[in-house]
Scaffold this motif. Structure first.
Motif, short mmCIF file in Angstrom:
data_model
loop_
_atom_site.label_atom_id
_atom_site.label_comp_id
_atom_site.label_asym_id
_atom_site.label_seq_id
_atom_site.Cartn_x
_atom_site.Cartn_y
_atom_site.Cartn_z
N CYS A 1 23.70 -99.86 108.74
CA CYS A 1 22.28 -99.73 108.41
C CYS A 1 21.81 -98.36 108.87
CB CYS A 1 21.49 -100.83 109.12
SG CYS A 1 19.71 -100.63 109.02
N SER A 2 21.27 -97.57 107.96
CA SER A 2 20.80 -96.23 108.31
C SER A 2 19.62 -96.26 109.26
CB SER A 2 20.46 -95.44 107.05
OG SER A 2 21.64 -95.20 106.30
N VAL A 3 18.77 -97.28 109.18
CA VAL A 3 17.65 -97.40 110.12
C VAL A 3 18.19 -97.60 111.53
CG1 VAL A 3 15.65 -98.78 110.82
CG2 VAL A 3 16.01 -98.27 108.40
N ALA A 4 19.14 -98.52 111.70
CA ALA A 4 19.72 -98.78 113.01
C ALA A 4 20.43 -97.55 113.57
CB ALA A 4 20.71 -99.96 112.94
N ARG A 5 21.16 -96.85 112.74
CA ARG A 5 21.87 -95.65 113.19
C ARG A 5 20.89 -94.55 113.59
NH1 ARG A 5 26.48 -95.47 108.43
NH2 ARG A 5 27.58 -97.35 109.10
N THR A 6 19.79 -94.42 112.87
CA THR A 6 18.77 -93.43 113.21
C THR A 6 18.08 -93.80 114.51
OG1 THR A 6 18.46 -92.93 110.87
CG2 THR A 6 16.70 -92.26 112.38
N VAL A 7 17.72 -95.07 114.65
CA VAL A 7 17.07 -95.54 115.88
C VAL A 7 17.99 -95.33 117.08
CG1 VAL A 7 16.26 -97.62 117.06
CG2 VAL A 7 15.46 -97.11 114.76
N ASP A 8 19.28 -95.43 116.86
CA ASP A 8 20.23 -95.20 117.95
C ASP A 8 20.08 -93.79 118.52
OD1 ASP A 8 22.50 -96.50 119.39
OD2 ASP A 8 23.53 -94.69 118.71
N ILE A 9 19.72 -92.83 117.68
CA ILE A 9 19.56 -91.45 118.13
C ILE A 9 18.13 -91.17 118.59
CG2 ILE A 9 19.61 -89.03 117.39
CD1 ILE A 9 21.79 -89.90 115.37
N ILE A 10 17.14 -91.56 117.83
CA ILE A 10 15.75 -91.16 118.12
C ILE A 10 14.86 -92.34 118.48
CG2 ILE A 10 15.82 -89.06 116.73
CD1 ILE A 10 13.97 -91.96 115.37
N GLY A 11 15.46 -93.45 118.91
CA GLY A 11 14.72 -94.68 119.11
C GLY A 11 13.88 -94.80 120.35
N ASP A 12 13.73 -93.75 121.14
CA ASP A 12 12.81 -93.85 122.27
C ASP A 12 11.67 -92.87 122.03
OD1 ASP A 12 13.12 -91.37 124.39
OD2 ASP A 12 14.92 -91.69 123.21
N ALA A 13 10.54 -93.12 122.66
CA ALA A 13 9.34 -92.33 122.41
C ALA A 13 9.54 -90.86 122.75
CB ALA A 13 8.17 -92.91 123.20
N TRP A 14 10.23 -90.57 123.84
CA TRP A 14 10.37 -89.17 124.26
C TRP A 14 11.10 -88.34 123.21
CZ3 TRP A 14 6.88 -87.78 127.26
CH2 TRP A 14 6.49 -88.50 128.39
N THR A 15 12.14 -88.88 122.62
CA THR A 15 12.93 -88.11 121.66
C THR A 15 12.09 -87.72 120.45
OG1 THR A 15 14.94 -89.20 122.42
CG2 THR A 15 15.04 -88.11 120.27
N SER A 16 11.33 -88.66 119.91
CA SER A 16 10.46 -88.35 118.77
C SER A 16 9.39 -87.34 119.15
CB SER A 16 9.81 -89.61 118.23
OG SER A 16 10.79 -90.48 117.72
N LEU A 17 8.86 -87.46 120.36
CA LEU A 17 7.83 -86.51 120.80
C LEU A 17 8.40 -85.12 121.04
CD1 LEU A 17 5.72 -88.84 123.10
CD2 LEU A 17 5.14 -88.01 120.80
N ILE A 18 9.63 -85.04 121.54
CA ILE A 18 10.28 -83.73 121.69
C ILE A 18 10.46 -83.09 120.32
CG2 ILE A 18 12.45 -82.59 122.33
CD1 ILE A 18 12.61 -84.75 124.63
N LEU A 19 10.91 -83.87 119.35
CA LEU A 19 11.05 -83.34 117.99
C LEU A 19 9.70 -82.91 117.43
CD1 LEU A 19 13.71 -85.83 116.62
CD2 LEU A 19 14.02 -83.37 116.99
#
Length: 168
Positions: free
Chosen positions: A13-31
């Motif tokens: 699942c591409s959603v699950a694989r993506t969440v595995d990388i960016i699934g916490d709030a800090w990572t999305s906010l850094i991006l």
């Protein structure tokens, strides 16, 4: 001590694989901050108020996953910048979609906190998910899911998988 977070890297699942990388709030906010122009450790820390060890961990993960690259900008003492790669820049539509959803459902009476301005047409804009074939908006009620060519062969015949992907 909390249990280790499960890995979704191998899920079909591409959603699950993506969440595995960016699934916490800090990572999305850094991006997000990288898209806003931040590139140095101290800038990220100042803008986000994030702990140094957490920021170090998230930046390392983004570099390891190929969304950012680490570039030396000062040799004495060694200091690095973190720049978005093509893979990282390709994450922008995801952030724009999150912004659109937040603007619709979470903005207060005073209005949206940040506006996206499309430089090409010089207009304020918002993200819109459209079909890559016909250009029409993609809505959940008009979209179905199907197994793609990369869906694991060993799972295709399982009854729960068959039910999930049954055609209406």
């Amino acid at each position: 001590m909390s249990p280790a977070r499960p890995s979704f890297a191998d899920w079909p699942c591409s959603v699950a694989r993506t969440v595995d990388i960016i699934g916490d709030a800090w990572t999305s906010l850094i991006l997000r901050e990288a898209f806003y122009g931040s590139c140095r450790f101290d800038e990220f820390q100042q803008q986000l108020g994030i702990a140094r060890n957490t920021l170090t961990d998230r930046l390392r993960r983004l570099v390891d996953e190929g969304l950012m690259e680490r570039r030396l900008y000062e040799s004495e003492p060694p200091r690095h910048e973190y720049r978005l790669t093509e893979k990282g820049r390709d994450f922008f539509p995801v952030l724009a979609a999150l912004t659109r959803w937040g603007d619709r459902w979470l903005a207060g009476e005073e209005g949206v906190p940040v506006t996206l301005h499309h430089e090409t047409c010089d207009q304020d804009a918002h993200a819109e998910a459209v079909c890559s074939s016909c250009g029409e908006p993609m809505r959940s009620e008009d979209t179905s899911v199907r197994m793609g060519p990369g869906y694991p062969e060993r799972l295709r015949t399982q009854p729960d998988v068959q039910r999930r992907f049954a055609q209406s």
